[in-house]
Design an enzyme around this catalytic site. Structure first.
Site, PDB file in Angstrom:
ATOM      1  N   ILE A 715       0.818  -1.225   0.000  1.00 18.77           N
ATOM      2  CA  ILE A 715       0.000   0.000   0.000  1.00 18.77           C
ATOM      3  C   ILE A 715       0.844   1.263   0.000  1.00 18.77           C
ATOM      4  O   ILE A 715       0.319   2.363  -0.019  1.00 18.77           O
ATOM      5  CB  ILE A 715      -0.949   0.019   1.225  1.00 18.77           C
ATOM      6  CG1 ILE A 715      -0.163  -0.118   2.532  1.00 18.77           C
ATOM      7  CG2 ILE A 715      -2.001  -1.040   1.107  1.00 18.77           C
ATOM      8  CD1 ILE A 715      -1.036  -0.031   3.777  1.00 18.77           C
ATOM      9  N   GLY A 716       2.156   1.131   0.023  1.00 15.42           N
ATOM     10  CA  GLY A 716       3.010   2.309  -0.005  1.00 15.42           C
ATOM     11  C   GLY A 716       4.471   1.917  -0.105  1.00 15.42           C
ATOM     12  O   GLY A 716       4.883   0.843   0.331  1.00 15.42           O
ATOM     13  N   GLY A 718       8.586   3.785  -0.082  1.00 18.35           N
ATOM     14  CA  GLY A 718       9.431   4.960   0.048  1.00 18.35           C
ATOM     15  C   GLY A 718      10.894   4.596  -0.120  1.00 18.35           C
ATOM     16  O   GLY A 718      11.243   3.458  -0.468  1.00 18.35           O
ATOM     17  N   PHE A 720      13.188   4.246   2.152  1.00 15.93           N
ATOM     18  CA  PHE A 720      13.725   3.385   3.191  1.00 15.93           C
ATOM     19  C   PHE A 720      12.850   2.171   3.490  1.00 15.93           C
ATOM     20  O   PHE A 720      13.253   1.298   4.246  1.00 15.93           O
ATOM     21  CB  PHE A 720      13.894   4.166   4.499  1.00 15.93           C
ATOM     22  CG  PHE A 720      14.943   5.233   4.443  1.00 15.93           C
ATOM     23  CD1 PHE A 720      16.042   5.116   3.613  1.00 15.93           C
ATOM     24  CD2 PHE A 720      14.815   6.378   5.211  1.00 15.93           C
ATOM     25  CE1 PHE A 720      17.014   6.102   3.565  1.00 15.93           C
ATOM     26  CE2 PHE A 720      15.776   7.372   5.162  1.00 15.93           C
ATOM     27  CZ  PHE A 720      16.881   7.248   4.334  1.00 15.93           C
ATOM     28  N   VAL A 723       5.382  -0.554   2.743  1.00 16.69           N
ATOM     29  CA  VAL A 723       4.311  -0.716   3.718  1.00 16.69           C
ATOM     30  C   VAL A 723       3.279  -1.678   3.137  1.00 16.69           C
ATOM     31  O   VAL A 723       2.818  -1.504   2.008  1.00 16.69           O
ATOM     32  CB  VAL A 723       3.658   0.630   4.069  1.00 16.69           C
ATOM     33  CG1 VAL A 723       2.579   0.427   5.125  1.00 16.69           C
ATOM     34  CG2 VAL A 723       4.703   1.614   4.560  1.00 16.69           C
ATOM     35  N   LYS A 739       5.369  -1.844   8.176  1.00 12.64           N
ATOM     36  CA  LYS A 739       6.401  -1.079   7.484  1.00 12.64           C
ATOM     37  C   LYS A 739       7.714  -1.853   7.566  1.00 12.64           C
ATOM     38  O   LYS A 739       8.311  -1.982   8.643  1.00 12.64           O
ATOM     39  CB  LYS A 739       6.547   0.308   8.132  1.00 12.64           C
ATOM     40  CG  LYS A 739       7.610   1.179   7.496  1.00 12.64           C
ATOM     41  CD  LYS A 739       7.640   2.547   8.171  1.00 12.64           C
ATOM     42  CE  LYS A 739       8.687   3.450   7.555  1.00 12.64           C
ATOM     43  NZ  LYS A 739       8.703   4.783   8.201  1.00 12.64           N
ATOM     44  N   ASP A 841       9.623  15.360   7.793  1.00 15.25           N
ATOM     45  CA  ASP A 841       9.186  14.915   6.461  1.00 15.25           C
ATOM     46  C   ASP A 841       7.669  14.975   6.351  1.00 15.25           C
ATOM     47  O   ASP A 841       7.018  14.012   5.958  1.00 15.25           O
ATOM     48  CB  ASP A 841       9.678  13.491   6.198  1.00 15.25           C
ATOM     49  CG  ASP A 841       9.637  13.127   4.713  1.00 15.25           C
ATOM     50  OD1 ASP A 841       9.569  14.049   3.874  1.00 15.25           O
ATOM     51  OD2 ASP A 841       9.680  11.932   4.395  1.00 15.25           O
TER      52      ASP A 841
END
Length: 1015
Positions: A715-716, A718, A720, A723, A739, A841
């Site tokens: 679902i996500g 980035g 680093f 998720v 995560k 962030d």
């Protein structure tokens, strides 16, 4: 008698509506009296049959009692009695447009502007070969522009503006050689401006603004020698303006605002376009100097070139532009390269006697305001000079500008005294001298400004008393005197201004004495800030009369005594801060009953007794009582001592008798043992409140929960981490977000530590709730680290704003609530934790929404705890995300709470406008911040995301909505200033958003439409 099929000669694909077909058969007996004109008669009947709403009953005359040539809106030729014109503009008609209008073969004019026709434009209109004028603008037509319109060979004027048309301008229109007006603005047309339009040599008016056309301006348009009006603003146009355009000597209005145009203006523009009355180029990427020849456009009235990259010194001789009424040059770079006379051009404006608006904010101008500023037009209503580098004094000649309603000089370096002549500006409604270096006393003459509604004098070096003459400003609804050196008492005349409804901010001064009892007259005031002064005495019970307060801040004074019971009437308070005083007594019971209270600060006083555990006191992040050493009880997380049980007096007497008669040896034992027991008891770790024990999960459990970290559950993603959505068996099959850190990426391990350290120190309703963490190895023996969070069913704010998969959009109420939630979370991180936490962030993808659309700030991978050993702030480390990170991070500055405020400002502007800070339109000096700032000086409603607009049911409420929208955008602009010291404090932002939310939705309808708002 002819059959209906013979009469209505349409293409075989056309079909008569059943209702009309029956009506035609019934009416043919009457139609025979029209002889050869029954075609027109039936076509008009068909038109009427497809009208569903006729509020003004304009079509009531369309019956058998009158000849159709006598029907309302119908005109006929005198000889043949055939319909030549159908004119029904602005009649409120609703319905579809009958294709049988194509049978009105003698029709020359069809004007149906400003109604509510919907559906497609019938292609049968192309049969009207005699048609000269067709105006279908301001309706709800959808679909494409019919190619068959090319059959209207005599068409001279065509307007389909302000509909919902899509597609491109059809090539078949090249056959309309007589076209002199083409109006297509306000649709959704694409495909660019076709070069073949240049063949329409009779073109006089071209209006295409507000379409996502794209492409460039064709050079062939330079063939329009008769052109007087050219509007192509907000059309997503790229490239430069063709030089052939500047040869169109008859051009009167030229607007290409809000595009992506580059290049510079030709030096001879003023000699070529001498008939120019409107020049609108704002919101592009134009460069170079403004040609001095513009002085020769002697008819120029409207001159707007803001939000570009024009540079160099202003050398236009405005004295030749005697008809000019608006000059907007703001947000450019007109600094004269070291010369301190950037403002000398002001001298040439004295002949511009019609000037109403002069805007030069954000122009990087440096220098002194010349005395000649007083020679400007008495018609001048708005003067914007804020956010420059102006220094020296404000000339007393400013008092000569008697027509001013707005004077904005914020964020400069103006010093010395505010001239007393400012009291001559009798029409002034807004005075902004905020954040300068003005000194001396506030002139009493300001009291002469009887129409003043907003006064910003904050953050200067003003001293002396607050003049009682301010009590004469009977229209004042907002006053900011914060951050000065004002002393003395608060004048009671000021507190008797019943017009003060928005805010009164006297914080950060040296005011003394008590709060005058006249405070009771401010019954409608929303926000009162008296923090950080030297006010003393008891908190007056008269404050209880200020029943509209949503924010009350008395922090950092010398108030004594108890909290008066009358304060219980302030049930609408969202923020109450009375910390850092000398208040005493017990915490009043009414405080835990206020349902609207979101934050309560009682810290650093001398309160005693039990801390409640209900209401606001049930959430440890929503209140603070530290620094009160005589409090007990409350939530376990407060680690306060337990309250003593209340025993009977008889038991107490028996206890003391026992102590008196007890043997000395036993008394010594008790005295020795009790402290040891107490010490042992106090050394036991406090248990967290509620069910705060962290689950223990393994790599295997997380693998199972996410179906092997399946891409279907992703679902996500980035830099680093990734998720995943999962179901955790060990937590009652609850949905979670897992995560997983990419430990192979540099900085990922440090990010994991930062996030773990941050979550150890924080708990807040608007922060993402962590369930547990996992630090283990996978089945290959590789390090594995993950964080498990509560799953947010409504995803991220980014997806709601920008994902095409989301068919529903955030309304205005939801957006304002989200922004308030995020600001509240930031205020907690910055000001309510033991150590200040900088998020680092903040952006829409890190703001998650639960099932109730409550916002939760997540992703603390770049967080920094000020004052701890954990420091994510190395000079080589990642600091935020491009577009959201403040400019100082780019030059190596440390992460600060002010940087979070900048990111929040950008976030706010993105949420309200729907535009990302990295949008293609924001480059070469144009930014989301500047885009929003420009809107504040024009019509802020134009930049608000269409899906966000909420309308009120009355014109007054619609105006109120726009005022609140402007105030919200102002918050975002003030938070995202380049200079960190000039950004708003987050606690002030929270208060302002709370006030705006209360103002906007106190009596608002939250489900209104954009059309109702704009009407």
């Amino acid at each position: 008698m002819k059959s209906p099929q013979a009469i209505i000669h349409l293409s075989s694909s056309s079909r008569i509506a059943p209702l009309f077909y029956g009506l035609a058969i019934i009416c043919l007996t009457s139609a025979t009296s029209y002889g050869s004109n029954e075609t027109d008669y039936l076509a008009l009947l068909s038109f009427k049959s497809m009208i569903t709403q006729d509020p003004y009953q304009v079509l009531t005359s369309w019956n058998y009692s009158f000849h159709f040539c006598d029907w309302s809106g119908v005109s006929c030729g005198k000889r043949h009695k055939r319909v030549t014109a159908l004119q029904l503009d602005s009649q409120g008609l609703e319905g579809s447009l009958s294709p049988y209008l194509g049978n009105l073969s003698f029709l020359r004019e069809l004007y149906l502007k400003n109604n509510s026709f919907q559906g497609t434009i019938p292609h049968q209109l192309g049969h009207l070969s005699r048609l000269r004028g067709l105006n279908l603008s301001k309706n709800k037509f959808s679909g494409v522009i019919p190619t068959n319109l090319s059959g209207c060979s005599n068409l001279e004027k065509l307007s389909v503006a302000y509909n919902k048309l899509v597609g491109s301008i059809p090539h078949e229109m090249s056959l309309l050689s007589k076209l002199s007006l083409l109006g297509i603005r306000g649709n959704k047309l694409t495909g660019g401006i076709p070069p073949f339009l240049g063949n329409f040599t009779s073109m006089e008016v071209f209006s295409a603004s507000g379409n996502p056309l794209g492409g460039s301006i064709p050079d062939t348009l330079g063939l329009w020698k008769s052109l007087t009006v050219f509007y192509s603003g907000d059309c997503n146009i790229y490239g430069s303006i063709p030089h052939s355009i500047f040869n169109l000597s008859l051009l009167v209005n030229f607007s290409v605002a809000v595009n992506h145009l580059t290049g510079s203006l030709p030096s001879e523009i003023g000699n070529q376009l001498r008939n120019l009355e409107l020049l609108q180029l704002w919101g592009n990427e134009l460069t170079g100097v403004l040609p001095p020849s513009i002085s020769n456009c002697s008819k120029l009235g409207y001159f707007e070139i803001s939000e570009n990259n024009f540079s160099g010194k202003l050398t236009i001789d405005f004295s030749k532009l005697r008809d000019i009424y608006k000059i907007n040059l703001q947000d450019n770079n007109f600094h004269g390269r070291g010369e301190a006379d950037d403002m000398r051009f002001i001298d040439s404006l004295k002949n511009c006697t019609r000037l109403v608006v002069l805007s030069l904010a954000y122009c990087n101008l440096e220098g002194r305001l010349p005395i000649s500023i007083g020679n400007l037009s008495h018609q001048l209503s708005s003067l914007y000079l804020g956010d420059n580098h102006l220094f020296g004094s404000l000339p007393s000649s400013i008092g000569s500008l008697v027509g001013l309603t707005t004077l904005e000089l914020t964020n400069n370096r103006l010093r010395e005294k505010i001239p007393t002549t400012i009291g001559k500006l009798q029409k002034l409604q807004f005075l902004g001298l905020f954040n300068n270096q003005f000194s001396g006393h506030i002139p009493n003459s300001i009291g002469n400004l009887s129409l003043l509604t907003l006064l910003y004098l904050g953050y200067n070096k003003l001293e002396g008393h607050i003049p009682s003459s301010l009590g004469s400003c009977k229209e004042l609804n907002g006053l900011n005197l914060a951050g000065n050196r004002l002393s003395g008492k608060i004048p009671k005349q000021l507190l008797q201004l019943t017009s003060l409804t928005r805010f009164l901010d006297l914080s950060y001064n040296n005011l003394s004495g008590s709060i005058p009892s006249e405070i009771q007259d401010l019954r409608m005031l929303s926000s009162l800030d008296l923090s950080f002064n030297n006010l003393s005495g008891n908190i007056t019970s008269n404050l209880g009369e200020c029943i509209s307060l949503t924010t009350l801040n008395l922090r950092g004074n010398i108030f004594r005594g108890i909290i008066p019971s009358s304060i219980s009437s302030l049930g609408g308070l969202g923020v109450l801060d009375i910390s850092q005083n000398k208040l005493s007594g017990k915490i009043p019971q009414f405080l835990d009953k206020w349902v609207s209270l979101e934050f309560l600060n009682l810290s650093f006083n001398d309160f005693e007794g039990e801390v409640p555990i209900v209401g606001v006191f049930a959430n440890a992040s929503a209140f603070s009582v530290i620094g009160n050493n005589r409090l007990c009880g409350g939530l376990v997380t407060l680690e306060l001592p337990k309250c003593k049980e209340k025993g009977s007096k008889k038991k107490k007497i028996h206890f003391f008798i026992l102590v008196i008669v007890i043997s000395p040896t036993l008394l010594i034992v008790l005295c020795c043992v009790y402290p040891l027991c107490k010490k042992k008891h106090n050394s036991q770790p406090a248990q967290s409140s509620g069910n705060e024990r962290f689950l223990k999960v393994s790599y295997n459990e997380l693998l199972k929960a996410t179906d092997g970290f399946s891409t279907q559950n992703l679902i996500g993603e980035g830099g680093f981490s990734c998720v995943y959505k999962g179901i955790l068996d060990s937590d009652d099959n609850k949905f979670v977000a897992v995560k997983v850190l990419h430990l192979q990426n540099r900085g990922a391990h440090k990010s994991f530590l930062a996030e773990c350290e941050a979550w150890r120190n924080i708990r807040h309703r608007n922060l993402l709730k962590i369930i547990t963490s996992c630090s283990s190895t996978d089945f290959q023996g590789n390090d594995f680290k993950a964080l498990v969070y509560e799953f947010m069913s409504n995803g991220s704010v980014h997806n709601w704003l920008h994902s095409s998969e989301n068919t529903s959009k955030l309304n205005l109420l939801q957006r304002t609530n989200i922004l308030r939630d995020v600001a509240t979370a930031l205020d907690y991180l910055h000001n309510r934790c033991q150590a200040t936490i900088v998020h680092g962030d903040l952006k829409p993808s890190n703001i998650l929404l639960d099932a109730d659309m409550v916002a939760h700030v997540g992703d603390f991978g770049l967080a920094r705890l000020i004052g701890t050993d954990l420091n994510q702030n190395s000079s080589t480390g990642v600091k935020g995300t491009i577009g959201y990170a403040p400019p100082e991070y780019g030059i190596g500055s440390e992460m600060t709470s002010s940087g979070d405020v900048y990111s929040f400002g950008i976030l706010l502007l993105e949420v309200m406008t729907g535009k990302k800070p990295t949008d293609d339109m924001f480059n070469d000096g144009l930014s989301l911040h500047k885009f929003a700032y420009m809107a504040l000086l024009a019509h802020v409603i134009d930049v608000i995301d269409n899906d966000a607009i909420v309308l009120q049911s009355t014109e007054a409420n619609a105006k109120k909505v726009e005022e609140c929208l402007a105030a919200t955008i102002q918050v975002g602009v003030s938070c995202s200033l380049n200079s960190p010291p000039q950004r708003r404090k987050i606690e002030i932002v929270v208060n302002e958003l709370q006030r705006l939310s209360s103002s906007l939705y106190g009596k608002a309808e939250s489900n209104c439409t954009k059309e109702r708002c704009m009407s």
